[in-house]
Design a protein around this motif. Structure first.
Motif, mmCIF file in Angstrom:
data_model
loop_
_atom_site.group_PDB
_atom_site.id
_atom_site.type_symbol
_atom_site.label_atom_id
_atom_site.label_comp_id
_atom_site.label_asym_id
_atom_site.label_seq_id
_atom_site.Cartn_x
_atom_site.Cartn_y
_atom_site.Cartn_z
ATOM 1 N N THR A 185 6.264 7.748 12.235
ATOM 2 C CA THR A 185 6.474 8.251 10.807
ATOM 3 C C THR A 185 5.452 7.877 9.957
ATOM 4 O O THR A 185 5.430 6.432 10.235
ATOM 5 C CB THR A 185 8.477 7.785 10.509
ATOM 6 O OG1 THR A 185 7.951 6.512 10.348
ATOM 7 C CG2 THR A 185 9.053 7.996 11.502
ATOM 8 N N ASP A 186 5.741 8.757 9.093
ATOM 9 C CA ASP A 186 4.201 8.752 8.130
ATOM 10 C C ASP A 186 4.564 7.028 7.436
ATOM 11 O O ASP A 186 4.198 6.487 6.771
ATOM 12 C CB ASP A 186 4.619 9.275 7.007
ATOM 13 C CG ASP A 186 4.014 10.249 7.620
ATOM 14 O OD1 ASP A 186 3.201 10.579 8.434
ATOM 15 O OD2 ASP A 186 3.748 11.423 6.606
ATOM 16 N N LYS A 187 6.030 7.096 7.580
ATOM 17 C CA LYS A 187 6.726 5.668 6.511
ATOM 18 C C LYS A 187 6.454 3.835 7.218
ATOM 19 O O LYS A 187 5.109 3.155 6.788
ATOM 20 C CB LYS A 187 7.462 5.581 6.405
ATOM 21 C CG LYS A 187 8.950 4.877 5.391
ATOM 22 C CD LYS A 187 9.666 4.521 4.596
ATOM 23 C CE LYS A 187 10.312 3.384 4.057
ATOM 24 N NZ LYS A 187 12.282 3.802 4.882
ATOM 25 N N TRP A 239 0.612 -1.291 0.102
ATOM 26 C CA TRP A 239 0.041 -0.078 0.207
ATOM 27 C C TRP A 239 1.101 0.889 0.081
ATOM 28 O O TRP A 239 1.707 1.285 0.569
ATOM 29 C CB TRP A 239 -1.048 -0.260 0.896
ATOM 30 C CG TRP A 239 -1.971 -1.322 1.258
ATOM 31 C CD1 TRP A 239 -1.780 -2.499 1.902
ATOM 32 C CD2 TRP A 239 -3.396 -1.513 0.473
ATOM 33 N NE1 TRP A 239 -2.522 -3.628 1.769
ATOM 34 C CE2 TRP A 239 -3.605 -2.347 1.372
ATOM 35 C CE3 TRP A 239 -4.671 -0.749 -0.507
ATOM 36 C CZ2 TRP A 239 -5.024 -3.271 0.709
ATOM 37 C CZ3 TRP A 239 -5.033 -0.864 -0.604
ATOM 38 C CH2 TRP A 239 -5.304 -2.354 -0.135
ATOM 39 N N ASN A 240 0.078 2.621 -0.837
ATOM 40 C CA ASN A 240 1.043 3.672 -0.917
ATOM 41 C C ASN A 240 1.167 4.597 -0.693
ATOM 42 O O ASN A 240 1.366 5.534 -0.200
ATOM 43 C CB ASN A 240 1.936 3.485 -2.603
ATOM 44 C CG ASN A 240 2.403 2.522 -3.487
ATOM 45 O OD1 ASN A 240 2.960 1.985 -3.032
ATOM 46 N ND2 ASN A 240 0.966 1.853 -4.363
ATOM 47 N N SER A 241 -0.281 4.819 0.288
ATOM 48 C CA SER A 241 -1.083 6.228 0.514
ATOM 49 C C SER A 241 -2.037 5.484 1.333
ATOM 50 O O SER A 241 -2.372 4.492 0.896
ATOM 51 C CB SER A 241 -0.945 6.921 -0.763
ATOM 52 O OG SER A 241 -2.533 7.000 -1.138
ATOM 53 N N LEU A 242 -2.624 6.241 2.132
ATOM 54 C CA LEU A 242 -3.809 6.560 2.811
ATOM 55 C C LEU A 242 -5.201 6.164 1.966
ATOM 56 O O LEU A 242 -5.768 5.796 1.438
ATOM 57 C CB LEU A 242 -4.149 6.980 4.091
ATOM 58 C CG LEU A 242 -5.482 7.449 5.025
ATOM 59 C CD1 LEU A 242 -5.499 5.758 5.124
ATOM 60 C CD2 LEU A 242 -4.826 8.614 5.985
ATOM 61 N N GLU A 245 -0.153 -1.952 6.593
ATOM 62 C CA GLU A 245 0.439 -2.449 5.398
ATOM 63 C C GLU A 245 0.737 -4.305 5.880
ATOM 64 O O GLU A 245 -0.539 -4.812 5.825
ATOM 65 C CB GLU A 245 1.152 -2.727 4.668
ATOM 66 C CG GLU A 245 1.649 -3.631 3.957
ATOM 67 C CD GLU A 245 3.022 -2.597 3.251
ATOM 68 O OE1 GLU A 245 2.644 -1.808 2.271
ATOM 69 O OE2 GLU A 245 3.699 -3.267 2.655
ATOM 70 N N LYS A 246 0.282 -4.627 7.139
ATOM 71 C CA LYS A 246 0.856 -5.323 7.852
ATOM 72 C C LYS A 246 -0.481 -6.037 8.838
ATOM 73 O O LYS A 246 -1.166 -6.926 8.233
ATOM 74 C CB LYS A 246 1.699 -5.797 9.597
ATOM 75 C CG LYS A 246 2.564 -6.675 9.669
ATOM 76 C CD LYS A 246 3.281 -6.182 10.668
ATOM 77 C CE LYS A 246 3.532 -7.160 11.468
ATOM 78 N NZ LYS A 246 4.536 -6.596 12.106
ATOM 79 N N MET A 247 -0.941 -5.231 8.945
ATOM 80 C CA MET A 247 -3.025 -5.427 10.234
ATOM 81 C C MET A 247 -4.077 -5.219 9.052
ATOM 82 O O MET A 247 -5.088 -5.411 9.404
ATOM 83 C CB MET A 247 -2.853 -4.694 11.191
ATOM 84 C CG MET A 247 -1.727 -5.054 11.494
ATOM 85 S SD MET A 247 -1.200 -7.119 11.921
ATOM 86 C CE MET A 247 -3.136 -7.344 13.394
ATOM 87 N N SER A 248 -4.317 -4.067 8.216
ATOM 88 C CA SER A 248 -5.164 -3.723 7.048
ATOM 89 C C SER A 248 -6.108 -5.251 6.824
ATOM 90 O O SER A 248 -5.811 -6.214 6.034
ATOM 91 C CB SER A 248 -4.975 -2.797 5.933
ATOM 92 O OG SER A 248 -6.390 -2.566 5.615
#
Ligand code: GLC
Ligand code: CA
Length: 558
Positions: free
Chosen positions: A401-403, A377-380, A410-413
């Motif tokens: 941090t944003d990163k 995933w690259n952004s919200l 990315e891990k939990m969504s």
């Protein structure tokens, strides 16, 4: 134990929005599902669970129901649904639906009437309560963030919502509401539905004193499940529900149950339990963070093994649990439960074998059978899930941090499980000819059904063999009713157990480690019946397992 029709069945969860789009609007639909019934039959599926397909504004992807008697137009019509039922029946398959009765949508007629008359009859279908000194009645945080209480416009009242504010909680204390729900459940069962997966069902019993709890976050609020854990007497509601509905139809029911109290399992899944079965989420709960996704601990192999084993031992004392690797609320199992070196086809087969041959009802989540993985995933903006958006901000507020925030998501969504099903290497993975409602995982050219169908050694073809083995006349009895006995627990990297009846003893052994392991066999093996390696090992006294190797073997009777 009395045998039940569903004991030996294998189930598959469809997330309709992401399964297959038949008309190019970017949204999966019922006609898409109908067209894949043969695919599912061939895989070895008996029961299909459909995540909600009712009319809904989709604030929480259909878990916010605006009309329990209508099919969402995005998914098709009631005629399409009836056709699905009939086509499933032709193939000896069963359809179960999601039953979301802890809450409804704020657009449901009941809630609209309640808002129109906040002291009227329909307000009592919900929890309308006075605030405290200009504040909400209590300090509960909803599962999706923020207060559980939302003002009722034009009054001093608030209504309770444990999930989104568009999902007001239904007042189960009101006998009229309960009757309305039972009627609706029976209406679907009359139609020929085989049963239900029952959403967030532990939440229906509130502690009516609504006590405040010690705040447990920077927002000054306390997790709302603490109120649920402090409530007593859910059994009366659940028995009443069963007696008035499921029991009369011999329906198959699987409960989504969290926060169960110690010693309660048999009242849920025992001979006279409220449900046929409930999901075993114990392994998934290992990654519950103290504050949220951002402090979720990584999965430790030994802890995971111990957790699975303990769940099995506890469940076999009273009934059957439903075993899952992943579902629409969880990240992909391959990405979550396997170490880096094992996120491969071999690893996916190994994890699948260990899970599906456990004692209980296996539930496969769409795409699991091809080894689908979490997306990048690259952004919200790329996410859609309401829970992910809340957790994103929570992690940000905690100073990540944003990163790193993106990494957490990315891990939990939950959207990791909701990306479209990967059917082919064609455009949009063959999911739609239009624009998919959620992005397709970039790895679809490698991981897709069409490609795997042609490859004898693919994850898909392995899953087909795995289910065939589980259901074969020769082994059905042992895999359905055989006792679960853990094995080789003192090893560092082996997950292993036996399934045993009076006449048969089957060994399942998997090496989750990076290095090969040689087991000194405690029971000699007669023959290997399934393996994820090309060359079947011929073990006698020793069994050598390569990294990510799994075998299923029949032991010499002792
Ligand atoms: C269950 C569902 C989840 C939903 C929630 C509220 O946990 O599985 O997707 O958000 O209930 O209905
Ligand atoms: Ca569509």
């Amino acid at each position: 134990m009395n045998k039940k029709w569903w004991h030996d069945k294998v189930a598959y969860q469809i997330y309709p929005k992401s399964f297959l789009d038949s008309n190019g609007d970017g949204i999966g639909d019922l006609r898409g599902i109908i067209s894949k019934l043969d695919y599912l039959k061939e895989l070895g599926i008996d029961i299909i669970w459909l995540s909600p397909i009712y009319k809904s504004p989709f604030v929480d992807q259909g878990y916010d129901i605006a009309d329990y008697y209508a099919i969402a137009k995005e998914f098709g019509t009631m005629e399409d649904f009836d056709e699905l039922l009939a086509e499933a029946k032709k193939r000896d398959m069963y359809i179960i639906m999601d039953l979301v009765i802890n809450h409804c949508s704020s657009q449901h007629e009941w809630f609209q009437k309640a808002l129109a008359e906040p002291y009227g009859e329909y307000a009592d279908y919900f929890y309308f309560r006075e605030g405290k000194n200009g504040n909400p009645p209590t300090n509960y945080r909803s599962y999706f963030g923020g207060s559980c209480w939302e003002p009722v416009p034009g009054t001093d009242l608030y209504y309770l919502h444990m999930f989104a504010k568009e999902q007001p909680d239904l007042n189960w204390e009101n006998p009229k509401l309960r009757q309305e729900l039972y009627q609706m459940v029976n209406w679907w069962l009359e139609k020929g539905l085989a049963g239900f997966r029952i959403d967030a069902i532990i939440n229906i019993k509130k502690n009516l004193e609504f006590p405040d709890f010690e705040p447990d976050g920077n927002d000054g609020l306390a997790a709302c499940w603490k109120m649920i854990e402090s409530a007593d007497g859910i059994g009366e509601f659940l028995n009443d529900l069963k007696e008035n509905t499921f029991r009369k139809y011999d329906a198959f029911t699987v409960g989504e149950v969290f926060n169960m109290k110690e010693g309660e399992l048999s009242s849920f899944i025992g001979e006279d339990g409220y449900f046929s079965t409930i999901f075993d989420f114990n392994a998934h709960s290992l990654s519950n963070g103290e504050h949220g996704w951002y402090d979720a601990p990584p999965i430790d192999f030994k802890k995971w093994r111990e957790t699975v084993i303990n769940s099995q031992l506890e469940a076999q004392g009273c009934g059957f649990e439903a075993n899952i690797i992943e579902n629409h609320d969880e990240p992909r199992g391959v990405s979550r439960f396997l170490p880096e070196y094992a996120k491969t086809p071999s690893g996916a087969k190994m994890l699948g074998t260990v899970n599906i041959l456990l004692r209980g009802i296996p539930f496969i989540y769409q795409g699991q059978e091809i080894g689908m993985q979490n997306a990048v995933w690259n952004s919200l903006d790329e996410f859609n899930d309401i829970n992910t958006i809340d957790q994103y901000h929570l992690a940000k507020d905690a100073g990540l941090t944003d990163k790193d925030v993106l990494k957490v998501c990315e891990k939990m969504s939950r959207d990791n499980a909701r990306t479209p099903m990967q059917w082919s290497s064609g455009e949009n993975a063959g999911f739609t000819t239009g624009t998919p409602w959620l992005k397709v995982n970039d790895n679809y050219p490698e991981i897709n059904v069409l490609r795997q169908d042609k490859d004898r050694d693919s994850v898909l073809n392995y899953y087909r063999r795995l289910l065939k083995t589980r259901k074969s006349p020769e082994y059905k009895e042992v895999f359905t009713y055989g006792e679960f006995i853990p094995a080789y627990e003192d090893t560092e990297t082996i997950m292993s157990y036996y399934r045993q009846t009076e006449h048969q003893k089957i060994l399942i052994a998997a090496n989750f480690g990076k290095e090969p392991v040689c087991l000194n066999l405690e029971t000699p093996i007669r023959r290997v019946i399934l393996s994820n390696q090309k060359n079947l090992p011929k073990p006698e006294q020793f069994l050598k397992l390569e990294s990510c190797e799994v075998i299923v073997a029949e032991c010499v009777e002792d």
